[in-house]
Scaffold this active site. Structure first.
Site, PDB file in Angstrom:
ATOM      1  N   PRO A   7       0.744  -1.139  -0.122  1.00 45.07           N
ATOM      2  CA  PRO A   7      -0.202  -0.165  -0.096  1.00 45.07           C
ATOM      3  C   PRO A   7       0.898   1.220  -0.031  1.00 45.07           C
ATOM      4  CG  PRO A   7       0.265  -1.016   2.125  1.00 45.07           C
ATOM      5  CD  PRO A   7       0.896  -1.920   1.223  1.00 45.07           C
ATOM      6  N   MET A   8       0.655   2.411  -0.876  1.00 49.16           N
ATOM      7  CA  MET A   8       1.358   3.582  -0.721  1.00 49.16           C
ATOM      8  C   MET A   8       0.521   4.558  -1.050  1.00 49.16           C
ATOM      9  SD  MET A   8       4.757   2.244  -2.600  1.00 49.16           S
ATOM     10  CE  MET A   8       5.760   3.993  -2.812  1.00 49.16           C
ATOM     11  N   GLU A   9       0.255   5.295  -0.049  1.00 49.98           N
ATOM     12  CA  GLU A   9      -0.556   6.374   0.033  1.00 49.98           C
ATOM     13  C   GLU A   9      -0.453   7.406  -1.061  1.00 49.98           C
ATOM     14  OE1 GLU A   9      -0.410   9.420   2.757  1.00 49.98           O
ATOM     15  OE2 GLU A   9      -2.501  10.236   2.381  1.00 49.98           O
ATOM     16  N   GLN A  69      -7.113  -1.596   3.750  1.00 45.66           N
ATOM     17  CA  GLN A  69      -6.214  -1.286   4.777  1.00 45.66           C
ATOM     18  C   GLN A  69      -7.052   0.221   5.620  1.00 45.66           C
ATOM     19  OE1 GLN A  69      -2.523   0.939   5.107  1.00 45.66           O
ATOM     20  NE2 GLN A  69      -1.784  -0.923   5.365  1.00 45.66           N
ATOM     21  N   CYS A  99       2.517   3.591   9.761  1.00 42.33           N
ATOM     22  CA  CYS A  99       2.543   4.840   9.091  1.00 42.33           C
ATOM     23  C   CYS A  99       3.612   5.711   9.868  1.00 42.33           C
ATOM     24  CB  CYS A  99       1.292   5.409   8.962  1.00 42.33           C
ATOM     25  SG  CYS A  99       1.317   6.958   8.124  1.00 42.33           S
ATOM     26  N   GLU A 202      12.898  -2.371   0.968  1.00 44.12           N
ATOM     27  CA  GLU A 202      14.333  -2.353   0.328  1.00 44.12           C
ATOM     28  C   GLU A 202      14.503  -3.384  -0.758  1.00 44.12           C
ATOM     29  OE1 GLU A 202      16.678   0.404   0.094  1.00 44.12           O
ATOM     30  OE2 GLU A 202      15.028   1.160   1.316  1.00 44.12           O
TER      31      GLU A 202
HETATM   32  C1  LIG Z   1       4.751   7.420  -0.575  1.00 50.85           C
HETATM   33  C2  LIG Z   1       4.487   6.153   0.441  1.00 50.85           C
HETATM   34  C3  LIG Z   1       3.086   5.911   0.904  1.00 50.85           C
HETATM   35  C4  LIG Z   1       2.925   4.896   1.870  1.00 50.85           C
HETATM   36  N1  LIG Z   1       1.395   4.471   2.211  1.00 50.85           N
HETATM   37  C5  LIG Z   1       1.454   3.483   3.009  1.00 50.85           C
HETATM   38  C6  LIG Z   1       0.213   3.043   3.448  1.00 50.85           C
HETATM   39  O1  LIG Z   1      -0.774   3.959   3.050  1.00 50.85           O
HETATM   40  N2  LIG Z   1      -0.199   2.327   4.174  1.00 50.85           N
HETATM   41  C7  LIG Z   1       0.971   1.605   4.660  1.00 50.85           C
HETATM   42  O2  LIG Z   1       0.752   0.384   5.356  1.00 50.85           O
HETATM   43  N3  LIG Z   1       2.240   1.549   4.089  1.00 50.85           N
HETATM   44  C8  LIG Z   1       2.465   2.751   3.403  1.00 50.85           C
HETATM   45  N4  LIG Z   1       3.894   2.801   2.989  1.00 50.85           N
HETATM   46  C9  LIG Z   1       5.142   1.970   3.230  1.00 50.85           C
HETATM   47  C10 LIG Z   1       5.057   1.041   2.240  1.00 50.85           C
HETATM   48  O3  LIG Z   1       3.990  -0.067   2.072  1.00 50.85           O
HETATM   49  C11 LIG Z   1       6.219   0.107   2.459  1.00 50.85           C
HETATM   50  O4  LIG Z   1       6.028  -0.515   3.648  1.00 50.85           O
HETATM   51  C12 LIG Z   1       7.412   0.713   2.426  1.00 50.85           C
HETATM   52  O5  LIG Z   1       7.572   1.729   1.260  1.00 50.85           O
HETATM   53  C13 LIG Z   1       8.809   0.068   2.398  1.00 50.85           C
HETATM   54  O6  LIG Z   1       8.814  -0.723   1.335  1.00 50.85           O
HETATM   55  P1  LIG Z   1       9.701  -0.633   0.071  1.00 50.85           P
HETATM   56  O7  LIG Z   1      11.100  -0.462   0.542  1.00 50.85           O
HETATM   57  O8  LIG Z   1       9.637  -1.636  -0.793  1.00 50.85           O
HETATM   58  O9  LIG Z   1       9.131   0.820  -0.594  1.00 50.85           O
HETATM   59  C14 LIG Z   1       3.863   3.903   2.185  1.00 50.85           C
HETATM   60  C15 LIG Z   1       5.477   4.233   1.617  1.00 50.85           C
HETATM   61  C16 LIG Z   1       5.610   5.255   0.853  1.00 50.85           C
HETATM   62  C17 LIG Z   1       6.934   5.468   0.353  1.00 50.85           C
END
Ligand SMILES: Cc1cc2nc3c(=O)[nH]c(=O)nc-3n(C[C@H](O)[C@H](O)[C@H](O)COP(=O)(O)O)c2cc1C
Length: 319
Positions: A7-9, A69, A99, A202
């Site tokens: 999930p990425m807001e 979520q 978050c 990562e």
């Molecule tokens: C711009 C942005 C928005 C995010 N929004 C959420 C969210 O709405 N809910 C959530 O559980 N995690 C959110 N995350 C965290 C990501 O789901 C993930 O845990 C985090 O980016 C680490 O994974 P990665 O290294 O593969 O990016 C967000 C991360 C980023 C960068």
């Protein structure tokens, strides 16, 4: 191995889930977080806005399930909202305890709750009890707020509260998004967990996926920013695992996907297309240097039509 799209807001919205799951390799998605505050029962339209997939059995057009979520710190209010949301039949409900946002943390939600393992247990338990046992309830956490001291207790409480799975972003709230992710810190809880533990953070390449799984003891992975940088990463990782060939997407194929995403988003607010096109090109430029050049051409544009015109002009120069 299952691969979950993180999930990425403000990044992974309905249209993005649509294009990325059409490319393939993803077994599940999770919506952007839906904020649940105390004494506030959200109307159905809020859930439908966060997950338009609810009109399609909770599946993306490509048929990948999308968990809804929820984020909040009050067990009762989370339970009431989950009970209401489940009537829309999402394939699963995920709870956000990761978050890092100061605003969210100040209003009692997200990673600040990692300081209170018992409340995390109470929230997961209340949501689990409020929701039909057929609907999975999952939790997404970080290693802790400023250290890993409560990790084991948090995970135990999530398990004892009846969650079906837990996903761990292998960094603390204080680590933010700074590399590295501490995959090996997950191993002690993953090894003894009776429910699946999913490793996140990562994972940019098939080699990272292998190492993350090895060091964490997890079988399944979640991809966030890397899915934006490399839209076919889930396929690349699965092909690598099965020792199968995979023809990685070329720049122009990726640009076609970007355009499809932007056209599908045209009815959003006026600056949406220009903001999201720049955002995605910034993610893409580490893998596709051509994206940096295109970004320079559109960086000052605000109106969707201008962005489409510029991309069309760009395409004529590279054809
Ligand atoms: C711009 C942005 C928005 C995010 N929004 C959420 C969210 O709405 N809910 C959530 O559980 N995690 C959110 N995350 C965290 C990501 O789901 C993930 O845990 C985090 O980016 C680490 O994974 P990665 O290294 O593969 O990016 C967000 C991360 C980023 C960068």
């Amino acid at each position: 191995m299952r691969i979950i799209l993180a999930p990425m807001e403000g990044v992974v919205d309905y249209e993005m889930r649509d294009v990325l799951t059409q490319i393939g390799g993803y077994d599940r998605c999770v919506t952007e977080f839906v904020r649940v505050t105390e004494n506030n029962l959200l109307p159905n339209r809020v859930y439908r806005r966060f997950s338009p997939e609810l009109a399609n059995g909770g599946m993306t057009p490509a048929g990948v399930p999308v968990y809804l979520q929820l984020l909040g710190g009050n067990p009762k209010s989370m339970a009431l909202n989950a009970a209401k949301a489940q009537k829309l039949e999402p394939p699963g409900i995920d709870i956000n305890f990761g978050c890092p946002s100061k605003t969210v943390n100040k209003s009692d939600g997200g990673s600040v709750l990692l300081k209170e393992p018992s409340r995390i247990g109470a929230i997961v338990g209340a949501v689990r009890d409020a929701v039909d046992p057929k609907i999975p309830v999952t939790a997404k956490i970080r290693l802790g707020f400023s250290n890993h001291d409560f990790l084991e207790e948090v995970v135990d409480n999530i398990i004892n509260a009846g969650a079906n799975e837990v996903c761990i972003h292998a960094r603390t709230r204080e680590d933010g998004y700074k590399p590295p992710a501490y995959w090996s810190s997950v191993k002690q809880v993953a090894d003894k967990s009776p429910i699946p533990v999913i490793i996140n953070g990562e994972i940019w390449t098939p080699e990272d996926a292998k190492l993350a799984k090895e060091q964490s003891g997890c079988t399944d992975i979640m991809l966030g920013r890397s899915a934006m940088r490399c839209p076919d990463l889930a396929l690349i990782i699965k092909a690598d695992q099965d020792a199968q060939p995979h023809q990685a997407l070329a720049w122009l194929e990726v640009l076609e996907i970007v355009l499809r995403y932007l056209h599908n988003s045209e009815n959003r607010h006026p600056n949406f297309v220009s903001n999201r096109s720049k955002q995605w090109l910034v993610f893409l430029q580490k893998r596709y240097p051509e994206a940096a050049a295109l970004f320079q051409r559109i960086k000052r544009l605000k109106v969707a039509d201008e962005v489409f015109t510029e991309i069309t002009a760009y395409l004529k120069t590279v054809d």
